[in-house]
Enzyme design. Sequence first.
Site, PDB file in Angstrom:
ATOM      1  CB  CYS A   1      35.139  42.244  35.405  1.00 36.47           C
ATOM      2  SG  CYS A   1      35.165  43.162  36.983  1.00 36.47           S
TER       3      CYS A   1
ATOM      4  CG  HIS B   1      32.356  38.756  38.454  1.00 38.07           C
ATOM      5  ND1 HIS B   1      33.863  38.390  37.056  1.00 38.07           N
ATOM      6  CD2 HIS B   1      33.679  39.882  38.509  1.00 38.07           C
ATOM      7  CE1 HIS B   1      34.783  38.579  37.054  1.00 38.07           C
ATOM      8  NE2 HIS B   1      34.736  40.098  38.517  1.00 38.07           N
TER       9      HIS B   1
ATOM     10  CD  GLU C   1      32.407  34.778  36.017  1.00 36.36           C
ATOM     11  OE1 GLU C   1      33.506  36.035  37.012  1.00 36.36           O
ATOM     12  OE2 GLU C   1      31.637  35.509  35.651  1.00 36.36           O
TER      13      GLU C   1
END
Length: 509
Positions: free
Chosen positions: A79, A167, A169
């Site tokens: 990002c 993202h 994660e």
Amino acid sequence: MQHKVLILDFGSQYTQLIARRVRELNIFCEIFPYNHQPEDIDEFNAVILSGSPFSVHQPDTPNPDLSKIKGLIPLLGVCYGAQYLVHNYGGNVERSNVREYGRANLSFVSEKELLFDKIDIGSQVWMSHGDTITDLPSNFTKIASTHDVENVAYKIEGEKTYAIQFHPEVYHTTDGLKLLENFLVKIAKIDQDWTPDSFVETTVAELKQKLKNDKVVLGLSGGVDSTVAAVLLDKAIGKNLYCIFVNNGLLRKNEFQNVLHQYKHMGLNVKGVNSTDRFLKKLKGISEPEKKRKAIGNEFISVFDDEAHFIEDVTWLAQGTIYPDVIESVSVKGPSATIKSHHNVGGLPDFMKLKIVEPLRMLFKDEVRRVGRSMGIDDELLGRHPFPGPGLAIRILGDITAEKVRILQEVDHIFIDGLKKWDLYNDVWQALAILLPVDSVGVMGDERTYEKVIVLRAVSSTDGMTADWVDLPYKFLQETSNKIINGVKGVNRVVYDISSKPPATIEWE
């Protein structure tokens, strides 16, 4: 040498999640603020740049020194990390016409790129940014797109440098863990060998080398962290470990006796110290939460100092500090941005001439439990809910008195005992009761009463960094409320807290 990953934090709310996902792959990683990089940076096997609430166009935007990283160590920008690389190496990042937030799907993936190996077109990703990459520098190559974002991922030619504008994660990115695995295992060539057993083996060896024949004093609390720390140290130095379990008068009902009984069967060298009066005296008249924490922390240190003098030549104080304590106490923007002070982070006063050893400092709570399980610690002890170092003091809002402690101990006992009897205890990460500093009107018999209000709280979580309230059965809450109001003198109202973290915290103080 252990393979490890460096995560440079730019202040993203998701940075800790990146660490969690990396560790799920059995790969060790550490988080450092972007402006306080480790000195041994060349010993890391891969680096990940986190997201950030900042825009690359802001005057105070994070500006890391990547001179020892880029082109030398495999690098993944996430990002903001992706936008920073483009912005600083000749590309163009502009404000997006529409905020790119939420779910999106990959519409193009470069088949030859290892980063997207076994990740198909249509795979869902999660966006959270207001800027977008419009032009890549000449040696940057696009390797993935979504319908709305052309340069959603790229690589730098001639380097093991990759970047993504989503993202990986978060759970909403369905193949996020696979992407991280591709980067760390297939591109950075890192072995997936960081397991609970390997942690125990490595840590015990390091402790033996560090402590040698020195004596260590450890404050046991009955909780998971201090117990696992004690067993690790016991494996390393045996009878040179002196455990002290302090009753600060703010423990759960019968906790002092029950915990001492548990430890008796574990072969640990434990001494129980009842210091109830000392702590209550120090807390008298103190209502402000941080002052309460510090008063308790200081008195703990004072008690340890007194007890340590009974042990000849003790040189170390062991603590059960874990990684969330460290993360919440050190931030990208410095101490002023921390959430709260932690009782076992921040060092010791000058008068206490003990060095600190923290064998669990790099572990999340669930990792501590897995390590404990690998050492054969009883599941009942490992499954205990977290309990704060300051104890019930931060669950009694306002000043502390012996009577308030008595009330909350009785309430807490009914609540926790009920969760166990209803087979709900293991479905909850942490359950607690809070005593409010207000009197509520009630009716008992034919008389009007003005008595205390109790808040019950139960949350689900993985590591305490985020948490959601648990939807406990109405019948259970009804039964528990009745038992508390009928059985605990001084309480006439019970309410249930349905706040999540964030924006609330798990504890009330």
